[in-house]
Design an enzyme around this catalytic site. Structure first.
Site, PDB file in Angstrom:
ATOM      1  N   ILE A 116      16.188 114.920 -29.067  1.00 53.10           N
ATOM      2  CA  ILE A 116      16.884 115.079 -27.783  1.00 53.10           C
ATOM      3  C   ILE A 116      18.394 115.077 -27.895  1.00 53.10           C
ATOM      4  O   ILE A 116      19.091 115.315 -26.917  1.00 53.10           O
ATOM      5  CB  ILE A 116      16.447 113.983 -26.763  1.00 53.10           C
ATOM      6  CG1 ILE A 116      16.586 112.583 -27.374  1.00 53.10           C
ATOM      7  CG2 ILE A 116      15.024 114.237 -26.286  1.00 53.10           C
ATOM      8  CD1 ILE A 116      16.258 111.460 -26.397  1.00 53.10           C
ATOM      9  N   GLY A 117      18.895 114.813 -29.069  1.00 54.11           N
ATOM     10  CA  GLY A 117      20.351 114.827 -29.193  1.00 54.11           C
ATOM     11  C   GLY A 117      20.763 114.954 -30.636  1.00 54.11           C
ATOM     12  O   GLY A 117      20.044 114.521 -31.541  1.00 54.11           O
ATOM     13  N   ASP A 123      35.117 107.127 -26.792  1.00 58.71           N
ATOM     14  CA  ASP A 123      34.529 108.469 -26.746  1.00 58.71           C
ATOM     15  C   ASP A 123      33.898 108.711 -25.371  1.00 58.71           C
ATOM     16  O   ASP A 123      32.761 109.186 -25.278  1.00 58.71           O
ATOM     17  CB  ASP A 123      33.509 108.627 -27.878  1.00 58.71           C
ATOM     18  CG  ASP A 123      33.210 110.096 -28.189  1.00 58.71           C
ATOM     19  OD1 ASP A 123      33.957 110.984 -27.724  1.00 58.71           O
ATOM     20  OD2 ASP A 123      32.207 110.359 -28.886  1.00 58.71           O
ATOM     21  N   GLY A 166      24.436 114.701 -32.889  1.00 57.70           N
ATOM     22  CA  GLY A 166      25.888 114.597 -32.977  1.00 57.70           C
ATOM     23  C   GLY A 166      26.318 114.662 -34.422  1.00 57.70           C
ATOM     24  O   GLY A 166      25.515 114.956 -35.308  1.00 57.70           O
ATOM     25  N   THR A 167      27.603 114.390 -34.645  1.00 61.97           N
ATOM     26  CA  THR A 167      28.131 114.414 -36.006  1.00 61.97           C
ATOM     27  C   THR A 167      27.563 113.253 -36.817  1.00 61.97           C
ATOM     28  O   THR A 167      27.376 113.361 -38.021  1.00 61.97           O
ATOM     29  CB  THR A 167      29.667 114.270 -35.972  1.00 61.97           C
ATOM     30  OG1 THR A 167      30.148 114.931 -34.814  1.00 61.97           O
ATOM     31  CG2 THR A 167      30.292 114.884 -37.205  1.00 61.97           C
ATOM     32  N   LYS A 185      17.756 106.515 -32.128  1.00 64.93           N
ATOM     33  CA  LYS A 185      18.987 107.080 -32.680  1.00 64.93           C
ATOM     34  C   LYS A 185      19.027 106.839 -34.184  1.00 64.93           C
ATOM     35  O   LYS A 185      19.185 105.710 -34.641  1.00 64.93           O
ATOM     36  CB  LYS A 185      20.207 106.463 -31.980  1.00 64.93           C
ATOM     37  CG  LYS A 185      21.538 106.999 -32.488  1.00 64.93           C
ATOM     38  CD  LYS A 185      22.694 106.605 -31.594  1.00 64.93           C
ATOM     39  CE  LYS A 185      24.022 107.097 -32.151  1.00 64.93           C
ATOM     40  NZ  LYS A 185      25.148 106.889 -31.247  1.00 64.93           N
ATOM     41  N   SER A 234      24.769 111.267 -35.844  1.00 68.15           N
ATOM     42  CA  SER A 234      23.399 110.838 -35.578  1.00 68.15           C
ATOM     43  C   SER A 234      22.526 111.962 -35.047  1.00 68.15           C
ATOM     44  O   SER A 234      23.016 113.005 -34.616  1.00 68.15           O
ATOM     45  CB  SER A 234      23.407 109.718 -34.531  1.00 68.15           C
ATOM     46  OG  SER A 234      23.561 110.266 -33.235  1.00 68.15           O
ATOM     47  N   SER A 235      21.223 111.703 -35.104  1.00 66.49           N
ATOM     48  CA  SER A 235      20.253 112.525 -34.387  1.00 66.49           C
ATOM     49  C   SER A 235      19.456 111.580 -33.508  1.00 66.49           C
ATOM     50  O   SER A 235      19.125 110.477 -33.937  1.00 66.49           O
ATOM     51  CB  SER A 235      19.306 113.224 -35.360  1.00 66.49           C
ATOM     52  OG  SER A 235      20.031 114.090 -36.207  1.00 66.49           O
TER      53      SER A 235
HETATM   54  P1  ADP Z   1      26.135 110.613 -31.058  1.00 65.10           P
HETATM   55  O1  ADP Z   1      26.902 109.492 -31.656  1.00 65.10           O
HETATM   56  O2  ADP Z   1      25.481 111.468 -32.084  1.00 65.10           O
HETATM   57  O3  ADP Z   1      26.921 111.382 -30.032  1.00 65.10           O
HETATM   58  P2  ADP Z   1      24.720 109.414 -28.801  1.00 65.10           P
HETATM   59  O4  ADP Z   1      24.422 107.965 -28.808  1.00 65.10           O
HETATM   60  O5  ADP Z   1      25.849 109.854 -27.940  1.00 65.10           O
HETATM   61  O6  ADP Z   1      24.907 109.908 -30.304  1.00 65.10           O
HETATM   62  O7  ADP Z   1      23.426 110.215 -28.390  1.00 65.10           O
HETATM   63  C1  ADP Z   1      23.420 111.634 -28.410  1.00 65.10           C
HETATM   64  C2  ADP Z   1      22.661 112.161 -27.214  1.00 65.10           C
HETATM   65  O8  ADP Z   1      21.328 111.670 -27.223  1.00 65.10           O
HETATM   66  C3  ADP Z   1      23.228 111.716 -25.870  1.00 65.10           C
HETATM   67  O9  ADP Z   1      24.257 112.570 -25.444  1.00 65.10           O
HETATM   68  C4  ADP Z   1      22.013 111.797 -24.983  1.00 65.10           C
HETATM   69  O10 ADP Z   1      21.784 113.125 -24.550  1.00 65.10           O
HETATM   70  C5  ADP Z   1      20.892 111.399 -25.923  1.00 65.10           C
HETATM   71  N1  ADP Z   1      20.629 109.957 -25.776  1.00 65.10           N
HETATM   72  C6  ADP Z   1      21.237 108.941 -26.427  1.00 65.10           C
HETATM   73  N2  ADP Z   1      20.760 107.761 -26.032  1.00 65.10           N
HETATM   74  C7  ADP Z   1      19.818 108.018 -25.101  1.00 65.10           C
HETATM   75  C8  ADP Z   1      18.951 107.209 -24.304  1.00 65.10           C
HETATM   76  N3  ADP Z   1      18.928 105.877 -24.411  1.00 65.10           N
HETATM   77  N4  ADP Z   1      18.110 107.835 -23.441  1.00 65.10           N
HETATM   78  C9  ADP Z   1      18.100 109.169 -23.348  1.00 65.10           C
HETATM   79  N5  ADP Z   1      18.879 109.988 -24.069  1.00 65.10           N
HETATM   80  C10 ADP Z   1      19.730 109.421 -24.938  1.00 65.10           C
HETATM   81 MG    MG Z   2      27.643 110.836 -28.165  1.00 59.70          MG
END
Ligand code: ADP
Ligand code: MG
Ligand code: ZN
Length: 512
Positions: free
Chosen positions: A57-58, A170, A60-61, A83, A63-64
């Site tokens: 679902i996500g 951020d 980033g640089t 995460k 994490s996944s």
């Molecule tokens: P990164 O450090 O890679 O940006 P994030 O913690 O921001 O990681 O998570 C990336 C994406 O994953 C978020 O923008 C969101 O869309 C999804 N996400 C993260 N945590 C949750 C959560 N608890 N519930 C639902 N979606 C989540």
């Molecule tokens: Mg993020």
């Protein structure tokens, strides 16, 4: 939390409902994601005993993020966000992120953590899953009231984490999740967080010791290259030389006039210096810097060491004190980013500032907030900013209403300077980026950033359609308080910028 291992039995005996759901999902999950899920299950076998990982679902640089389902002791099935941090993350960094979530999270619209898995260098943080919509997808249909509540809850979350001495660093819509239906909000992603001097998060204190050199970006290499330009063939140095040559080939050698050489055609080179340090250092080194407070870079300055200051985050959301590498940054940087979000939501444009590096970002801020005002604020926090052109401060209501298509004439908004058409050199190209063409167009959906590129002229719907649609959402009744708060969030000077706690007391939220 009560998690029980998901034995294979419990999945198969649940019958066809789950199987069907799985089948539907499977068609949406790509091969790549399936492989990633397999790899994650292999990396941390314990995970598969508790979760059925359904989807990604996500990304980033650092994490996944995956969606996982677990069966609870009472038989219910619950969804979690898993995460998976990149294995190269520093252990203290990971522990600090987890500590922010566990100590400050779980209340006040701040995401909490339920569990953490680790095997060797693989770490997975488990959080309750919150379904949410991406702001970019819904920005065109948001009502003013939704925007007001979104910012209110963001301020609550910020007040809460700031009370713990956490600087999030951020703040952007992707990290403040919003569920439109259930009106739920959650601040996530403490992956870049830092502590204030008196932070209550022990591990954030430890982080300051291992702070790395900031990753260089184009603008910085250009201005702060550690290697003299002549001694290297690195692309950045070549670009820097181009900049210098442009100065030399201009008509005047008088340093006092240099700052105006580029002003005529639109490029707006911006540069920043520490107003206390640099001239002194130049004197100590036996050199006289001849670019101080101009928009040019002399060879002496080109060979200076890069100034180290924290500058994590996304360029378009960075506060002026971050962009200019002010060494003492506080919780006010998050408030600025929240202001950029509000600007984006009020104007209906996301992202609002789209900048590939810090100097471009600073130029874009100046086009909205004024160059003189920016220069003056920078002086207050010990930085010298030079800009080749005087950019007037814009009225925020006029700006937002024009971008929303509620004001007919774009001329009412001071137009951003036209981009330089001649982009034959690297330098020009860079400057062109810095001076986006401003053509507010009438759009009902998610507009692209007014500062990102030349906007195509949108075909305009009939005037009445536009008004009816917009009125329902309250965009004809945006109170002055909204623009007043926006102005206070986007205070260029962190010392006078409103705090999250103060913002909650703002008249815009008096009924909440
Ligand atoms: P990164 O450090 O890679 O940006 P994030 O913690 O921001 O990681 O998570 C990336 C994406 O994953 C978020 O923008 C969101 O869309 C999804 N996400 C993260 N945590 C949750 C959560 N608890 N519930 C639902 N979606 C989540
Ligand atoms: Mg993020
Ligand atoms: Zn210089």
């Amino acid at each position: 939390m009560e998690l029980s291992p998901l034995c294979t039995d419990s999945i198969s005996t649940e019958g066809c409902v789950i199987k069907q759901d799985r089948g539907q999902r499977k068609s949406k999950v790509s091969r790549d994601v399936e492989t990633e899920i397999e790899n994650l299950n292999k990396a941390i076998p314990q995970l598969a005993k508790v979760f059925r990982i359904i989807d990604k679902i996500g990304e980033g640089t650092f994490s996944s993020v995956f969606l996982g389902e677990a069966q609870m002791h009472d038989g219910r099935r619950e969804m979690f966000a898993l995460k998976h941090l990149i294995p190269t993350s520093h252990p203290t960094r990971i522990a600090a992120e987890l500590q922010c979530l566990t100590v400050a999270g779980g209340e006040e619209s701040v995401m909490g953590a339920t569990y953490c898995f680790r095997k060797e260098d693989h770490v997975v943080i488990v959080m309750p899953y919150m379904e949410h919509q991406a702001i970019v997808d819904i920005i065109g249909s948001l009502t003013f009231e939704e925007v007001r509540l979104y910012i209110y809850h963001l301020m609550k979350a910020l007040k809460h984490v700031h009370q713990f001495g956490i600087i999030h660093r951020d703040i952007k819509p992707n990290n403040f999740l919003f569920n439109r239906k259930s009106k739920m909000y959650a601040l996530v992603d403490f992956g870049l967080a830092q502590g204030t001097a008196d932070t209550q998060i022990e591990l954030l204190k430890d982080l300051s010791g291992l702070r790395k050199q900031p990753r260089p970006v184009f603008g910085e290499r250009n201005l702060n290259s550690c290697t003299p330009a002549a001694a290297t063939t690195k692309p950045a140095a070549i670009k820097a030389e181009t900049l210098i040559q442009l100065v030399k080939s201009s008509k005047t050698e008088d340093p006092a006039n240099r700052k105006y050489t580029a002003a005529g055609r639109g490029p707006l080179p911006v540069r920043t210096q520490s107003s206390t340090q640099k001239p002194q250092r130049a004197v100590q080194q036996g050199h006289t810097c001849n670019c101080y407070q101009t928009d040019r870079v002399c060879n002496i300055c080109m060979s200076r060491k890069q100034q180290v200051a924290p500058r994590a985050g996304t360029p378009g959301f960075r506060a002026p004190e971050v962009l200019t590498k002010c060494p003492n940054q506080g919780t006010a940087i998050d408030v600025w980013s929240a202001g950029v979000i509000l600007l984006s939501l009020l104007s209906g444009r996301y992202p609002f500032f789209k900048a590939s590096d810090d100097l471009i970002a600073l130029t874009q801020i100046m086009t909205i907030r004024g160059s003189r005002e920016t220069i003056q604020a920078a002086k207050a926090f010990g930085k010298s900013v030079a800009c080749s052109r005087d950019l007037p401060r814009q009225d925020l209501r006029t700006l937002c209403e024009t971008l929303r298509g509620r004001r007919p004439s774009p001329d009412e908004v001071t137009p951003l300077p036209e981009a330089n058409k001649d982009s034959s050199t690297a330098c020009h190209h860079n400057i062109q980026d810095a001076t986006p063409t401003h053509r507010p167009s009438v759009q009902h959906g998610a507009g692209e950033s007014p500062l990102s590129s030349t906007l195509p002229e949108e075909p305009r719907d009939s005037e009445t359609d536009c008004k009816v649609e917009v009125d329902e959402r309250g965009w004809d009744r945006v109170p002055d308080e909204a623009y007043h708060l926006l102005d206070r969030l986007l205070d260029l000077n962190p010392a006078t910028r409103i705090t999250a706690a103060q913002a909650l007391q703002h008249p815009l939220f008096k009924d909440l």
